[in-house]
Design a protein around this motif. Sequence first.
Motif, mmCIF file in Angstrom:
data_model
loop_
_atom_site.group_PDB
_atom_site.id
_atom_site.type_symbol
_atom_site.label_atom_id
_atom_site.label_comp_id
_atom_site.label_asym_id
_atom_site.label_seq_id
_atom_site.Cartn_x
_atom_site.Cartn_y
_atom_site.Cartn_z
ATOM 1 N N LEU A 116 0.789 -1.033 0.199
ATOM 2 C CA LEU A 116 -0.636 0.018 -0.011
ATOM 3 C C LEU A 116 1.062 1.080 0.089
ATOM 4 O O LEU A 116 0.531 2.248 -0.396
ATOM 5 C CB LEU A 116 -1.038 0.565 0.974
ATOM 6 C CG LEU A 116 -2.040 -0.979 1.168
ATOM 7 C CD1 LEU A 116 -3.428 -1.015 2.467
ATOM 8 C CD2 LEU A 116 -3.323 -0.643 0.029
ATOM 9 N N LYS A 117 2.482 1.020 0.127
ATOM 10 C CA LYS A 117 3.205 2.688 0.856
ATOM 11 C C LYS A 117 2.504 2.891 -0.523
ATOM 12 O O LYS A 117 3.318 2.565 -1.923
ATOM 13 C CB LYS A 117 4.410 2.341 0.844
ATOM 14 C CG LYS A 117 4.612 3.303 1.626
ATOM 15 C CD LYS A 117 6.336 2.915 2.226
ATOM 16 C CE LYS A 117 7.004 3.810 3.251
ATOM 17 N NZ LYS A 117 8.886 3.653 3.489
ATOM 18 N N GLY A 118 2.832 4.406 -0.925
ATOM 19 C CA GLY A 118 2.960 5.656 -2.386
ATOM 20 C C GLY A 118 1.353 5.284 -2.672
ATOM 21 O O GLY A 118 1.206 6.165 -3.506
ATOM 22 N N LYS A 119 0.777 4.817 -2.687
ATOM 23 C CA LYS A 119 -0.592 3.971 -3.076
ATOM 24 C C LYS A 119 -2.241 5.132 -2.272
ATOM 25 O O LYS A 119 -1.731 5.397 -1.407
ATOM 26 C CB LYS A 119 -1.294 2.997 -2.775
ATOM 27 C CG LYS A 119 -0.644 1.658 -4.216
ATOM 28 C CD LYS A 119 -0.907 0.397 -4.370
ATOM 29 C CE LYS A 119 -0.075 -0.541 -5.077
ATOM 30 N NZ LYS A 119 0.793 -0.282 -4.545
ATOM 31 N N ARG A 120 -2.759 5.597 -3.129
ATOM 32 C CA ARG A 120 -3.899 6.184 -2.919
ATOM 33 C C ARG A 120 -4.824 5.564 -1.805
ATOM 34 O O ARG A 120 -5.361 4.614 -2.928
ATOM 35 C CB ARG A 120 -4.141 8.098 -3.532
ATOM 36 C CG ARG A 120 -5.468 8.206 -3.612
ATOM 37 C CD ARG A 120 -6.161 9.158 -4.498
ATOM 38 N NE ARG A 120 -6.457 8.662 -5.456
ATOM 39 C CZ ARG A 120 -7.383 8.585 -6.418
ATOM 40 N NH1 ARG A 120 -8.145 10.528 -6.274
ATOM 41 N NH2 ARG A 120 -8.333 8.623 -7.309
ATOM 42 N N VAL A 121 -5.404 5.897 -1.014
ATOM 43 C CA VAL A 121 -6.484 5.380 -0.389
ATOM 44 C C VAL A 121 -7.109 5.755 0.108
ATOM 45 O O VAL A 121 -7.591 6.756 -0.011
ATOM 46 C CB VAL A 121 -5.779 3.648 0.676
ATOM 47 C CG1 VAL A 121 -4.600 3.521 0.398
ATOM 48 C CG2 VAL A 121 -5.493 5.608 2.089
ATOM 49 N N ALA A 122 -8.670 5.134 0.797
ATOM 50 C CA ALA A 122 -9.770 5.632 0.904
ATOM 51 C C ALA A 122 -8.999 4.948 2.684
ATOM 52 O O ALA A 122 -9.233 3.944 2.869
ATOM 53 C CB ALA A 122 -11.562 5.777 0.569
#
Length: 343
Positions: free
Chosen positions: A90-96
Motif C-alpha cells: 500500500l505504501k505510496g498508493k492512494r487509499v480511501a
Amino acid sequence: MFKTVKGFALVLSDENELKPSQRIKRIEKTLPELKPGQVLVKMLATPVNPSDLMYLLGKYGLAAQDGAFVGFEGCGIVVEANAGLYGRWLKGKRVALSAQPGIDGVWAEYAITKINFCLPVRKELSDDQAATIIVNPCTSVCLVERAIALGSKAIVINAGASQVGKGVIRYAKLKGIKTIATVRSEANVEVLQALGADCVLLTSHENFDESLKHWAKKLNAKVLLDAVAANDTPRVLKAMPNSSTAIVYGRLTETHDALGGLFSVADVIFRDIKVEGFWLAKYIGDASVLQVLSLSSKVQKLFAQDVFKTDIYASVGFDDFSEALDHYAKHKSDGKVILMPNN
C-alpha cells in the motif's frame, strides 16, 4: 516519529447551543509511533458526515476525546506502514480510509489508522469522491444486501434525501428492490423520484401515516432502514407489515438524550417486529482484508458506472472550513463539505 501535524481537534463543551465550528479548534500535535497493523496517511481530502456532527455534540457511540483530531473518513496517500506485506504494497498508493476508533480522526494533514480501514482507490475517482466512498456508499450497499438477506422485496428509508438514502435508492433499483423514501422537505420529493424511488412520502403531510401503511402493504416492504431513530422508529414500524425489521444505523434526531431510542414493546411481542443495528466501523473491523477489498471493489465499480455519486457542496482548505462546516450542519441536502488539509 514525525513532524508536527496541523488539524482540527474537538473542544468538549456542555453548551448545546454552540455551532459545530465552535466545537473544534485548529491545533498542532506530534503523532505517535505506528503500532503493528497501522499506517500513516497524508490526507488529500476528508468530508463532513452527520456522524461527525453527532460526535462533536457528544451524541455518538464513541466517547468524545477532548483535543483529539476529528473526522471519520477521507482519502490520502500511504506514506509509512507497520503492517507486513500488505502495508508495504500500500505504501505510496492512494487509499480511501476511515478513522480507527479510539484514536485521532482524519481532519488533519496526516492521519494514523488501521490497515483494515484502508481501501485502494481507482485512478478515475477524484480525491473528493474517493474521500466519500466508505461511510455512506459502503453503508448503502451493506444495508441493501442485509435487506435482501432478510427476504424483503421492498425497503422503507427515512432520511431518504441523505447521501446514504440516495445510495440505497440507486443500489436497490439495481438489485430489483422497491423503495419507499420518507423526507421532511417537499423540495426533495422530485429529486428522489428522479433517482428511481418507487414512492416518496412527505412526513409533514396530514395523511403520511395512512399513505405509508398503504405503500408498505402494497410493495410488501418489511425492512426499515432507520437513520432518524427516536419517535420515527415506532411511527414507521407501526405502518409496516408484521414481522418487519428495523435496521438502525444512525440517529439524526437531535435531543439531549445522546443515544436513546424508542420502539413499541407491543409490536415486538405481538407483531414479531425486530430491531437491529448496523455500524460500518464494526463491520469493517471484523471483516478480513479480502472481504474489505471485495466491498471496496463493488462500491468503486458503482461509482465508475455512475450508480453512486456523492453530491459536493464545497471543497475548502483550513481557513474556510469552519464556515463551510456550519453551512453543512444546517443544509445537509446541499451536498458534502470537503476539507483539503494539504492544499
